[in-house]
Design an enzyme around this catalytic site. Structure first.
Site, short mmCIF file in Angstrom:
data_model
loop_
_atom_site.label_atom_id
_atom_site.label_comp_id
_atom_site.label_asym_id
_atom_site.label_seq_id
_atom_site.Cartn_x
_atom_site.Cartn_y
_atom_site.Cartn_z
N ASP A 11 0.87 -1.16 0.00
CA ASP A 11 0.00 0.00 0.00
C ASP A 11 0.92 1.22 0.00
O ASP A 11 2.13 1.11 0.25
CB ASP A 11 -0.89 -0.04 1.25
CG ASP A 11 -1.71 1.22 1.42
OD1 ASP A 11 -2.36 1.63 0.45
OD2 ASP A 11 -1.67 1.80 2.52
N ASP A 13 -0.18 5.10 0.97
CA ASP A 13 -0.45 6.07 2.04
C ASP A 13 -0.42 5.40 3.41
O ASP A 13 -1.04 4.36 3.62
CB ASP A 13 -1.81 6.73 1.82
CG ASP A 13 -1.86 7.51 0.52
OD1 ASP A 13 -0.86 8.17 0.18
OD2 ASP A 13 -2.90 7.44 -0.17
#
Length: 319
Positions: A11, A13
């Protein structure tokens, strides 16, 4: 003996960067639109909301250069860069699987000169038009049938489906997925214990909560991490052996989701030096931007406290 072929999928953020790029842009370029963004959580599909707000940002005089300078000012922890470099040096494939967008991610990676480390980026497509307006569209567009995932995935992106495509694309001896939020739960369920797969879940955020709620769905080994120093330590142990730091704070893995959810930081041995246990803050690479972001006259920059608090709140709510 041939080295193991590993697939690392991240991922973006609050996983590779300690921020939410969507929030960062608006918090630093227009406080009014940032508040609208926060107040719209759960009311408008997230990618569609960004498209609308980016249009508003353009109409208020924010240029392509303003956005790029702002993105390039997001700090990137040096330990994460060291970990990513180590993965690449061992011939691993590195992919980003994110609900951000291509412009945000590519701009940040290029600012820190680490874009070459990644094999691919799977995220919402974005581009600037000739006038400098940034447009973002859904990864899984409205022209496609719904992905129909029953887990907490966004309608524009089922991360589990995309991760499975990567896993099926070639032979991997081990797959490692790293995330923090609810939409990182689905890909975590695609990993296999028999292959020695790992889930690296950020402690205290919604991925950990999802795993605790449905532990039977996650079969891979799990490590809970808190900061970039933890990530670097785990990466070193993956390549150099789990007993590499034996007697000096070696990392211990959690065998399954049903096991104790003790964080990585509390699993290290008491022999770790006080300097490493008393400070959880990661060292940060200085921003490649020499000067502070100079917004246009219509821009209101939030204070550091306002920015940090609202990002953390927004991340928790959005996830």
């Amino acid at each position: 003996m041939a080295p193991l072929k590993r697939l690392f999928v991240f991922d973006f953020d609050w996983t590779l960067i300690d921020a939410d790029s969507d929030y960062f842009v608006f918090e630093h370029l227009n406080a009014e639109l940032s508040k609208i963004q926060l107040n719209s959580i759960g009311k408008v599909q997230w990618t569609d909301l960004q498209q609308r707000l980016l249009g508003e940002l353009f109409d208020r005089g924010i240029s392509k250069e303003d956005i790029e300078r702002t993105l390039s000012s997001i700090p990137f922890a040096s330990e994460r860069i060291e970990a990513l470099t180590l993965m690449k040096e061992h011939d691993s494939d590195l992919y980003i699987l994110s609900d951000a967008n291509t412009v945000y991610i590519e701009t940040i990676l290029k600012a820190y000169k680490i874009d070459h480390l990644f094999t691919g980026i799977l995220t919402n497509p974005a581009s600037f038009n000739p006038q400098g307006r940034l447009n973002v569209t859904r990864y899984h567009g409205l022209d496609k049938p719904p992905h129909q995932c029953q887990l907490p995935c966004e309608p524009n992106l089922c991360k589990g489906l995309e991760l499975q495509k990567l896993i099926d694309s070639q032979h991997y001896d081990q797959v490692i997925y790293m995330g923090d939020a609810s939409n990182d739960f689905c890909p975590s369920t695609r990993l296999l214990r028999e292959r020695g797969d790992l889930v690296l879940a950020r402690q205290g955020l919604s991925l950990e909560q999802r795993i605790k709620e449905r532990p039977e769905l996650v079969q891979a080994e799990i490590i809970y991490w808190q900061d970039a120093k933890d990530v670097l330590e785990v990466t070193q142990d993956i390549f150099y052996g789990r007993d590499r730091l034996s007697g000096a704070g070696g990392v211990k893995l959690i065998s399954s989701a049903a096991s104790s959810t003790t964080s990585l930081s509390t699993m290290v041995e008491s022999t770790v030096t006080s300097s490493s246990t008393t400070s959880s803050a990661s060292s940060v690479v200085d921003s490649p931007i020499d000067d502070q972001v100079e917004p246009s006259s219509s821009v209101k920059v939030l204070s550091a406290v306002e920015s940090s608090d609202s990002k953390m709140f927004a991340q928790a709510v959005k996830a």
